[in-house]
Design an enzyme around this catalytic site. Structure first.
Site, PDB file in Angstrom:
ATOM      1  N   ASN A 199       0.861  -1.181   0.000  1.00  0.00           N
ATOM      2  CA  ASN A 199       0.000   0.000   0.000  1.00  0.00           C
ATOM      3  C   ASN A 199       0.900   1.235   0.000  1.00  0.00           C
ATOM      4  OD1 ASN A 199      -1.815   2.036   0.522  1.00  0.00           O
ATOM      5  ND2 ASN A 199      -2.269   1.394   2.630  1.00  0.00           N
ATOM      6  N   LYS A 231       0.072   4.268  -0.145  1.00  0.00           N
ATOM      7  CA  LYS A 231      -0.574   5.430   0.493  1.00  0.00           C
ATOM      8  C   LYS A 231      -0.398   6.681  -0.379  1.00  0.00           C
ATOM      9  CE  LYS A 231       0.235   3.250   4.894  1.00  0.00           C
ATOM     10  NZ  LYS A 231       0.135   3.357   6.318  1.00  0.00           N
ATOM     11  N   HIS A 287      -9.535   0.736   4.965  1.00  0.00           N
ATOM     12  CA  HIS A 287      -8.234   0.882   5.628  1.00  0.00           C
ATOM     13  C   HIS A 287      -8.417   1.746   6.882  1.00  0.00           C
ATOM     14  CE1 HIS A 287      -4.104   2.152   6.393  1.00  0.00           C
ATOM     15  NE2 HIS A 287      -3.750   1.056   5.734  1.00  0.00           N
ATOM     16  N   GLU A 326      -6.803   4.129   8.058  1.00  0.00           N
ATOM     17  CA  GLU A 326      -6.658   5.577   7.849  1.00  0.00           C
ATOM     18  C   GLU A 326      -7.942   6.166   7.278  1.00  0.00           C
ATOM     19  OE1 GLU A 326      -2.997   5.394   5.626  1.00  0.00           O
ATOM     20  OE2 GLU A 326      -1.956   4.789   7.453  1.00  0.00           O
ATOM     21  N   GLU A 374      -5.650  -5.677  10.308  1.00  0.00           N
ATOM     22  CA  GLU A 374      -4.643  -4.649  10.542  1.00  0.00           C
ATOM     23  C   GLU A 374      -4.924  -3.969  11.876  1.00  0.00           C
ATOM     24  OE1 GLU A 374      -2.627  -3.361   6.695  1.00  0.00           O
ATOM     25  OE2 GLU A 374      -4.303  -2.037   6.986  1.00  0.00           O
ATOM     26  N   GLY A 406       2.098   1.556  10.869  1.00  0.00           N
ATOM     27  CA  GLY A 406       3.023   2.686  10.790  1.00  0.00           C
ATOM     28  C   GLY A 406       3.694   3.007  12.113  1.00  0.00           C
ATOM     29  N   SER A 426       3.195  -2.893  10.246  1.00  0.00           N
ATOM     30  CA  SER A 426       4.653  -2.900  10.417  1.00  0.00           C
ATOM     31  C   SER A 426       5.306  -4.211   9.976  1.00  0.00           C
ATOM     32  CB  SER A 426       5.018  -2.540  11.865  1.00  0.00           C
ATOM     33  OG  SER A 426       4.533  -1.247  12.184  1.00  0.00           O
TER      34      SER A 426
HETATM   35  C1  PEP Z   1      -0.865  -0.290   5.885  1.00  0.00           C
HETATM   36  O1  PEP Z   1      -0.808   0.843   5.455  1.00  0.00           O
HETATM   37  O2  PEP Z   1      -1.794  -1.024   5.530  1.00  0.00           O
HETATM   38  C2  PEP Z   1       0.160  -0.763   6.799  1.00  0.00           C
HETATM   39  C3  PEP Z   1       0.028  -1.945   7.331  1.00  0.00           C
HETATM   40  O3  PEP Z   1       1.202   0.106   7.053  1.00  0.00           O
HETATM   41  P1  PEP Z   1       2.618  -0.275   7.745  1.00  0.00           P
HETATM   42  O4  PEP Z   1       3.106  -1.545   7.087  1.00  0.00           O
HETATM   43  O5  PEP Z   1       3.500   0.898   7.465  1.00  0.00           O
HETATM   44  O6  PEP Z   1       2.370  -0.478   9.194  1.00  0.00           O
END
Ligand code: PEP
Length: 253
Positions: A9, A11, A96, A98, A168, A174, A214
């Protein structure tokens, strides 16, 4: 046998030129990755160019979001799932964290987006996950169950083939703080059970459930060793082709 999916992703990072450069850098690094589906999700403006340049490769393209609306119309700033497909996407990420937490998307909106993606011929990667506060209050499973049941409501048995779940945990996105493989496995097994209750044991057995939060080259193998983890949705570590390729090629290390 569930084929793993490793999805990056991107972003709101990268111009069109940067997206193409990174996608083309990734291509030779994952060319032998037949063990999984490889997906990248660039910004909307780069989807068409990236998809064109990746044509014929084993890397597929995803949208990071889509409109709740299926039909074109007066919805300033929105992009339909069909328009994503028209631009060359095969997947769309919906719900997601976010989008849920920064842009206040509700479960009802996630459900409409999921349905819009599927009815437009895309595979929807639907994200669910609890906040740290919800986990600490012992509510993680209730939250995930609610998001799952609401998001997938109204789907037919054939729609289920076009659904991929992504667990997630919000506290792991993040933050550099990954769920342990055991914590992730526990929630993935729970998601599969809830899915079986709502649909069928057969559909639940076929469902791919990705872990996100992460994920890095150092922790992917431990996560993928878990029975119910069928891939990863990767944010930060997907932005560099070399690092993302190490994640994709986790079983060759
Ligand atoms: C994501 O944006 O779906 C995500 C899991 O980000 P990160 O891997 O940076 O934690």
């Amino acid at each position: 046998m569930r084929k793993p999916v490793i999805a990056g992703n991107w972003k709101m990072y990268k111009t069109i030129a940067e997206s193409v450069d990174e996608a083309l850098a990734l291509k030779p690094l994952v060319t032998n990755a037949n063990h999984c589906e490889v997906v990248i999700a660039p910004v909307f403006t780069a989807i068409k160019t990236v998809a064109d340049r990746l044509e014929g490769s084993n890397i597929k393209v995803a949208g990071q979001d889509c409109s709740t609306e299926v039909e074109e119309g007066p919805h300033t700033g929105e992009v339909t799932a069909f328009m994503l497909r028209d631009a060359g996407a095969s997947y769309v990420i919906v719900g997601h964290s976010e989008r849920r937490h920064v842009y206040f998307e509700t479960d009802a909106m996630v459900r409409k987006k999921c349905q819009a993606g599927i009815s437009s011929g895309l595979t929807a990667i639907m994200c669910v996950g609890e906040t740290l506060e919800q986990r600490e209050q012992g509510n993680a499973e209730n939250i995930v169950r609610g998001q799952l049941n609401s998001g997938l409501g109204g789907l037919t048995a054939s729609d289920l083939n076009r659904i991929i779940m992504a667990y997630e945990p919000v506290w792991a996105i993040g933050t550099g703080r990954t769920a342990t493989p055991e914590q992730a496995q526990e929630m993935h097994a729970f998601i599969r059970r809830v899915f079986a209750e709502g649909h069928s044991a057969k559909a639940a057995e076929a469902l791919r459930i990705l872990y996100g939060g992460s994920v890095k080259p150092e922790n992917i193998a431990g996560l993928m060793a878990q029975t119910d983890i069928d891939g990863a949705l990767v944010g930060g570590a997907s932005l560099k082709a070399k690092t993302f390729a190490q994640i994709v090629n986790y079983q060759m290390r």
